[in-house]
Design an enzyme around this catalytic site. Sequence first.
Site, PDB file in Angstrom:
ATOM      1  N   ILE A  44       0.829  -1.210   0.000  1.00  0.00           N
ATOM      2  CA  ILE A  44       0.000   0.000   0.000  1.00  0.00           C
ATOM      3  C   ILE A  44       0.859   1.255   0.000  1.00  0.00           C
ATOM      4  O   ILE A  44       0.629   2.195  -0.754  1.00  0.00           O
ATOM      5  CB  ILE A  44      -0.933   0.012   1.233  1.00  0.00           C
ATOM      6  CG1 ILE A  44      -1.886  -1.190   1.188  1.00  0.00           C
ATOM      7  CG2 ILE A  44      -1.721   1.313   1.300  1.00  0.00           C
ATOM      8  CD1 ILE A  44      -2.770  -1.311   2.426  1.00  0.00           C
TER       9      ILE A  44
ATOM     10  N   ARG B  61       5.003   2.966   1.314  1.00  0.00           N
ATOM     11  CA  ARG B  61       6.361   2.726   1.791  1.00  0.00           C
ATOM     12  C   ARG B  61       6.900   4.037   2.347  1.00  0.00           C
ATOM     13  O   ARG B  61       6.927   5.052   1.650  1.00  0.00           O
ATOM     14  CB  ARG B  61       7.236   2.221   0.647  1.00  0.00           C
ATOM     15  CG  ARG B  61       8.683   1.905   1.029  1.00  0.00           C
ATOM     16  CD  ARG B  61       9.425   1.356  -0.180  1.00  0.00           C
ATOM     17  NE  ARG B  61       8.905   0.050  -0.570  1.00  0.00           N
ATOM     18  CZ  ARG B  61       9.430  -1.111  -0.177  1.00  0.00           C
ATOM     19  NH1 ARG B  61      10.504  -1.112   0.617  1.00  0.00           N
ATOM     20  NH2 ARG B  61       8.920  -2.254  -0.583  1.00  0.00           N
ATOM     21  N   GLY B  62       7.314   4.023   3.603  1.00  0.00           N
ATOM     22  CA  GLY B  62       7.842   5.215   4.242  1.00  0.00           C
ATOM     23  C   GLY B  62       9.304   5.049   4.600  1.00  0.00           C
ATOM     24  O   GLY B  62       9.964   4.085   4.201  1.00  0.00           O
TER      25      GLY B  62
ATOM     26  N   VAL C 125       3.877  -0.700   4.421  1.00  0.00           N
ATOM     27  CA  VAL C 125       2.512  -1.102   4.769  1.00  0.00           C
ATOM     28  C   VAL C 125       1.945  -1.949   3.631  1.00  0.00           C
ATOM     29  O   VAL C 125       1.996  -1.547   2.461  1.00  0.00           O
ATOM     30  CB  VAL C 125       1.620   0.123   5.023  1.00  0.00           C
ATOM     31  CG1 VAL C 125       0.204  -0.326   5.404  1.00  0.00           C
ATOM     32  CG2 VAL C 125       2.202   1.007   6.117  1.00  0.00           C
TER      33      VAL C 125
ATOM     34  N   LYS D 150       1.914  -3.400   8.868  1.00  0.00           N
ATOM     35  CA  LYS D 150       3.089  -2.538   8.787  1.00  0.00           C
ATOM     36  C   LYS D 150       4.308  -3.294   9.297  1.00  0.00           C
ATOM     37  O   LYS D 150       4.296  -3.838  10.402  1.00  0.00           O
ATOM     38  CB  LYS D 150       2.900  -1.244   9.597  1.00  0.00           C
ATOM     39  CG  LYS D 150       4.034  -0.249   9.407  1.00  0.00           C
ATOM     40  CD  LYS D 150       3.681   1.126   9.959  1.00  0.00           C
ATOM     41  CE  LYS D 150       4.770   2.150   9.653  1.00  0.00           C
ATOM     42  NZ  LYS D 150       4.413   3.501  10.136  1.00  0.00           N
TER      43      LYS D 150
ATOM     44  N   ASP E  54       3.330  14.482  14.055  1.00  0.00           N
ATOM     45  CA  ASP E  54       3.490  14.391  12.599  1.00  0.00           C
ATOM     46  C   ASP E  54       2.136  14.501  11.909  1.00  0.00           C
ATOM     47  O   ASP E  54       1.817  13.724  11.007  1.00  0.00           O
ATOM     48  CB  ASP E  54       4.180  13.077  12.226  1.00  0.00           C
ATOM     49  CG  ASP E  54       4.816  13.128  10.832  1.00  0.00           C
ATOM     50  OD1 ASP E  54       5.054  14.249  10.335  1.00  0.00           O
ATOM     51  OD2 ASP E  54       5.082  12.058  10.261  1.00  0.00           O
TER      52      ASP E  54
END
Length: 396
Positions: free
Chosen positions: A7, A9-10, A15, A30, A124
């Site tokens: 879904i 990508r950080g 995720v 996650k 955040d």
Amino acid sequence: YTILREIARGAAGVVYEALHRELGRKVALKVLRTGLDTDEVTRERFRREAQALAQVHHDHIVQIYEFGELEDRPFYAMSLVEGPTLADLVKREERPDPREVCEGLADVANALHTLHEAGMIHRDVKPSNIMIDLKTGRYMLADFGLARTAMSATVTRTGDALGTPLYMGPEQMLGNRDAIEARTDVYGFGATLYQMLTGKPPFKTDNLHALMRMVLSERPESARAANPELPEGCSRIAMKCLEKEARDRYDTAGELEQDLRAFADGRRVAGKPLSRWQRNLRLVRSHPVYATAAAVILGLAVWLAVRVPPAYMSVQPKLEARVRFTGSDAELLTPVQRHELPGAGHYEVTVIPLDERYKPQQANFTAVGGEHIPVALGPFEPKDPTRFDASLDGVV
């Protein structure tokens, strides 16, 4: 779990949409990214995110189902929200309806208030961390990777400016851990609201140092100035959230929620940003040098009012004059400081004050064709010196 698709990508995690095989339930899974699973600080922040989600139950906060580790890689499963983020909506050319935005974000403000009441700060809040559930239409607050509780505050070192710079308030930009509190989230919320209403963040630059300077010392353009079609009420809400000093923002996300709902319902908004007078007064009070300078200027103004004759003061604003050039058809009316001459040659300038009580003045010069000549003359002498104690100084 059976992984169905990626879904998002950080920086720290990935995720996936996944299926719990025994329960038959789709979840958002996650997982800490490969390479970061050996960093203890990152692992602790990941674990803390799961703990933060587990401690708060709210209809507009994603729900966590499970936390665990697989082959020493942490993961957690949470409710799957199928829908766009506010960051996706911002990219569209058409701006969303302000009342609908405020109505949806009021639920997020309520979720933030619940989070704060539980002793946690999100740190955040930004468009990409607020999702819209297509099934229910709800705005959902997500991504608690930087959330901080009183028990876990020691994980962040002093001077760490954690967060997304475009949505960070001054205290967070400086990495002042002790100054970060609930109203820090209010600033991030306001930056998000501002972008939803105008299509751009309060400050925009590709240079981090320039952005820091803007956040710390400049006031953003009002939301209504950036988007003239906005009603005044929603612009006031956004600008109050974006005040430099935390004490000048909404005291709580609950107060922010009340104003958002008031605007959405067509009622009067209670909060408003500081006026220019209040800002100047705050500046004077916090900086003794400015206070001293203001006192000196005020005293000088009083002295001039007493010492300068009324007749002289009455003509002081009349600095207008006509400027005539021999060899040119131009006649300029101040304030015009530069005139492009038609060609090279010798010119005579006559400055005729519009106030007939003053004498004209003349100046001669030789010019090269096409150049701009600044005309600076003064002071103007009164025709009848007995009527005035001084001449009228001025630059034309």
